[in-house]
Design a protein around this motif. Structure first.
Motif, PDB file in Angstrom:
ATOM      1  N   PHE A 137      12.413 -31.229  18.880  1.00  0.00           N
ATOM      2  CA  PHE A 137      12.663 -30.033  18.423  1.00  0.00           C
ATOM      3  C   PHE A 137      12.202 -28.955  19.037  1.00  0.00           C
ATOM      4  N   GLY A 138      11.981 -29.288  20.599  1.00  0.00           N
ATOM      5  CA  GLY A 138      11.422 -28.127  21.469  1.00  0.00           C
ATOM      6  C   GLY A 138      10.051 -28.698  22.171  1.00  0.00           C
ATOM      7  N   CYS A 139       9.769 -27.624  22.830  1.00  0.00           N
ATOM      8  CA  CYS A 139       8.304 -27.949  23.686  1.00  0.00           C
ATOM      9  C   CYS A 139       7.420 -26.760  23.281  1.00  0.00           C
ATOM     10  N   LYS A 140       6.329 -27.292  23.463  1.00  0.00           N
ATOM     11  CA  LYS A 140       4.960 -26.215  23.151  1.00  0.00           C
ATOM     12  C   LYS A 140       3.725 -26.614  24.287  1.00  0.00           C
ATOM     13  N   VAL A 141       3.016 -25.604  24.197  1.00  0.00           N
ATOM     14  CA  VAL A 141       1.749 -25.809  25.208  1.00  0.00           C
ATOM     15  C   VAL A 141       0.646 -26.243  24.059  1.00  0.00           C
ATOM     16  N   LYS A 142      -0.192 -27.105  24.432  1.00  0.00           N
ATOM     17  CA  LYS A 142      -1.175 -27.421  23.778  1.00  0.00           C
ATOM     18  C   LYS A 142      -2.523 -27.709  24.613  1.00  0.00           C
ATOM     19  N   THR A 143      -3.579 -27.566  24.014  1.00  0.00           N
ATOM     20  CA  THR A 143      -4.621 -27.704  24.808  1.00  0.00           C
ATOM     21  C   THR A 143      -5.843 -28.500  24.318  1.00  0.00           C
ATOM     22  N   SER A 144      -6.666 -28.857  25.214  1.00  0.00           N
ATOM     23  CA  SER A 144      -7.756 -29.936  24.899  1.00  0.00           C
ATOM     24  C   SER A 144      -9.082 -29.353  25.716  1.00  0.00           C
ATOM     25  N   THR A 145     -10.236 -29.906  25.181  1.00  0.00           N
ATOM     26  CA  THR A 145     -11.485 -29.325  25.692  1.00  0.00           C
ATOM     27  C   THR A 145     -11.832 -30.446  26.978  1.00  0.00           C
ATOM     28  N   GLU A 182      -3.058 -34.445  25.536  1.00  0.00           N
ATOM     29  CA  GLU A 182      -2.356 -33.797  24.288  1.00  0.00           C
ATOM     30  C   GLU A 182      -0.703 -33.493  24.593  1.00  0.00           C
ATOM     31  N   GLY A 183      -0.219 -34.001  25.699  1.00  0.00           N
ATOM     32  CA  GLY A 183       1.148 -33.803  26.048  1.00  0.00           C
ATOM     33  C   GLY A 183       1.590 -34.708  27.084  1.00  0.00           C
ATOM     34  N   GLN A 184       2.789 -34.596  27.426  1.00  0.00           N
ATOM     35  CA  GLN A 184       3.537 -35.669  28.379  1.00  0.00           C
ATOM     36  C   GLN A 184       3.141 -35.071  29.711  1.00  0.00           C
ATOM     37  N   THR A 185       2.943 -33.792  29.810  1.00  0.00           N
ATOM     38  CA  THR A 185       2.935 -33.211  31.192  1.00  0.00           C
ATOM     39  C   THR A 185       1.582 -32.213  31.285  1.00  0.00           C
ATOM     40  N   PHE A 186       0.832 -32.575  32.211  1.00  0.00           N
ATOM     41  CA  PHE A 186      -0.453 -31.733  32.453  1.00  0.00           C
ATOM     42  C   PHE A 186      -0.063 -30.683  33.166  1.00  0.00           C
ATOM     43  N   LEU A 187      -0.536 -29.349  32.681  1.00  0.00           N
ATOM     44  CA  LEU A 187      -0.155 -27.965  33.338  1.00  0.00           C
ATOM     45  C   LEU A 187      -1.184 -27.771  34.223  1.00  0.00           C
ATOM     46  N   PHE A 188      -2.478 -27.370  33.561  1.00  0.00           N
ATOM     47  CA  PHE A 188      -3.536 -26.960  34.689  1.00  0.00           C
ATOM     48  C   PHE A 188      -4.849 -26.911  33.629  1.00  0.00           C
ATOM     49  N   SER A 189      -5.914 -26.799  34.306  1.00  0.00           N
ATOM     50  CA  SER A 189      -7.179 -26.673  33.421  1.00  0.00           C
ATOM     51  C   SER A 189      -7.799 -25.441  33.958  1.00  0.00           C
ATOM     52  N   ILE A 190      -8.916 -24.619  33.113  1.00  0.00           N
ATOM     53  CA  ILE A 190      -9.589 -23.483  33.513  1.00  0.00           C
ATOM     54  C   ILE A 190     -11.014 -24.026  33.172  1.00  0.00           C
ATOM     55  N   ASP A 191     -11.803 -23.627  34.188  1.00  0.00           N
ATOM     56  CA  ASP A 191     -13.289 -24.013  33.966  1.00  0.00           C
ATOM     57  C   ASP A 191     -13.872 -22.723  33.433  1.00  0.00           C
ATOM     58  N   PHE A 192     -14.809 -22.851  32.531  1.00  0.00           N
ATOM     59  CA  PHE A 192     -15.589 -21.711  32.084  1.00  0.00           C
ATOM     60  C   PHE A 192     -16.323 -20.945  33.232  1.00  0.00           C
ATOM     61  N   GLU A 193     -16.786 -21.718  34.276  1.00  0.00           N
ATOM     62  CA  GLU A 193     -17.463 -21.266  35.403  1.00  0.00           C
ATOM     63  C   GLU A 193     -16.681 -20.530  36.119  1.00  0.00           C
ATOM     64  N   GLY A 194     -15.340 -20.603  36.043  1.00  0.00           N
ATOM     65  CA  GLY A 194     -14.455 -19.999  37.059  1.00  0.00           C
ATOM     66  C   GLY A 194     -14.058 -21.005  37.882  1.00  0.00           C
ATOM     67  N   GLY A 195     -12.286 -20.721  38.205  1.00  0.00           N
ATOM     68  CA  GLY A 195     -11.572 -21.799  38.772  1.00  0.00           C
ATOM     69  C   GLY A 195     -10.680 -22.266  37.982  1.00  0.00           C
ATOM     70  N   ALA A 196      -9.588 -22.711  38.583  1.00  0.00           N
ATOM     71  CA  ALA A 196      -8.482 -23.841  37.806  1.00  0.00           C
ATOM     72  C   ALA A 196      -8.164 -24.823  38.817  1.00  0.00           C
TER      73      ALA A 196
END
Length: 318
Positions: free
Chosen positions: A61-69, A303-317
């Protein structure tokens, strides 16, 4: 509990001969059960939420971006024993792995008639064996949320100094490395602070150090330095787990850097907290010491087939 006092075959090493002096006194063997139970330490675990991971989830039914901690916590990877008498690993069940073999029979300190001398060369065998409590620590971390899997295999002998005698007993080839010859490079502690315990290089079993605990700790640090790197001139199994989507294993151990590792004393007493060296010395009656080596892992739930990126609270990706 038992008391022991014995001597073993002298260890001959150029340019002098080492005779064995084994400390006498009561000692209690360290067993797998006590090592495993020692991991229930929030101070060592240091569980934290450090960021957010982004995944691409696609369905018919389509694609969407999901997040995880994204979380970060330490895991005990190795039980590292540093001990005087070959074959006398304080971790009782693992002692049979390091019995004396040809070329690795002796151990001990240079006996000197003047006990006030502080240039006592000490020798320690070191074993680094997969920690039996890694899974327990992960389960403890999961009570706070998502937890990372350890990259170490329980009871795996990653390093046995008896099998690495050329490097561990003779310093070949690291005795001629710049890190071994130039003062101020790769030191545990700092000269300026008055707490320098010894050099990481050469990564061998000898050190001029009047304090037995400090000498044993330097040897443990040297073994950890080897095991957490690839392609070192030693006989060992590298403990270098691979990065994958949503899983960031630790890098090499670096002395004086608590962001890369921590040590938990197991013998001669089990301590509930972790620290890096230099730390408070605790002397052993039999010349044996053991620590858990904890290293930091970061991870997040897929949370999905493809990992996109991560963001750290202390800065950086990433």
């Amino acid at each position: 509990m038992s008391a022991a006092c014995s001597s073993i075959t002298p260890l001959k090493l150029r340019p002098f001969t080492l005779s064995i002096l084994l400390a006498c006194g009561p000692s209690m063997a360290l067993d797998t059960g006590s090592i495993t139970s020692s991991v229930r330490s929030p101070n060592c675990l240091e569980y934290r939420v450090v960021g957010i991971c982004f995944w691409l989830l696609c369905t018919p039914f389509g694609c969407k971006v999901k997040t995880s901690t994204k979380v970060r916590h330490f895991i005990p990877e190795l039980g590292v024993s540093s001990y005087t008498t070959t074959g006398n690993n304080p971790w009782a069940e693992m002692a049979t792995l390091s019995f004396p073999i040809s070329g690795a029979e002796g151990g001990g300190n240079l006996i000197t008639p003047n006990t006030r001398r502080d240039n006592l060369p000490r020798f320690k065998n070191v074993d680094g064996i997969g920690h039996p409590g890694g899974w327990v620590a992960t389960q403890l971390a999961s009570q706070s949320g998502y937890a990372c899997a350890t990259g170490a295999t329980a009871f795996m002998p990653y390093y046995l100094s008896t099998l690495d005698s050329l490097a561990w007993r003779y310093g070949i080839p690291e005795s001629v490395y710049p890190e071994s010859l130039v003062p101020g490079i790769r030191e545990i502690g700092r000269q300026a602070s008055g707490n320098m315990w010894g050099n990481v290089y050469p990564r061998q079993g000898f050190l001029v150090q009047p304090d037995d605990f400090k000498a044993a700790a330097v040897m443990a640090q040297r073994a950890g330095d080897v095991v957490t790197r690839n392609w070192q001139p030693h006989v060992y199994l590298p403990l270098t787990p691979a990065k994958r989507d949503g899983y960031w294993p630790p890098g090499p151990v670096v002395e004086n850097d608590a962001s890369t590792h921590k040590w938990q004393l197991l013998y001669p007493q089990v301590q509930p907290s972790c620290a890096i060296f230099p730390s408070d010395p605790v002397q052993s009656a039999d010349g044996g010491y053991a620590w858990s080596l904890w290293r930091p892992y970061s991870c997040c739930k897929r949370e999905g087939q493809t990992f996109l990126f991560s963001i750290d609270f202390e800065g950086g990706a990433s």
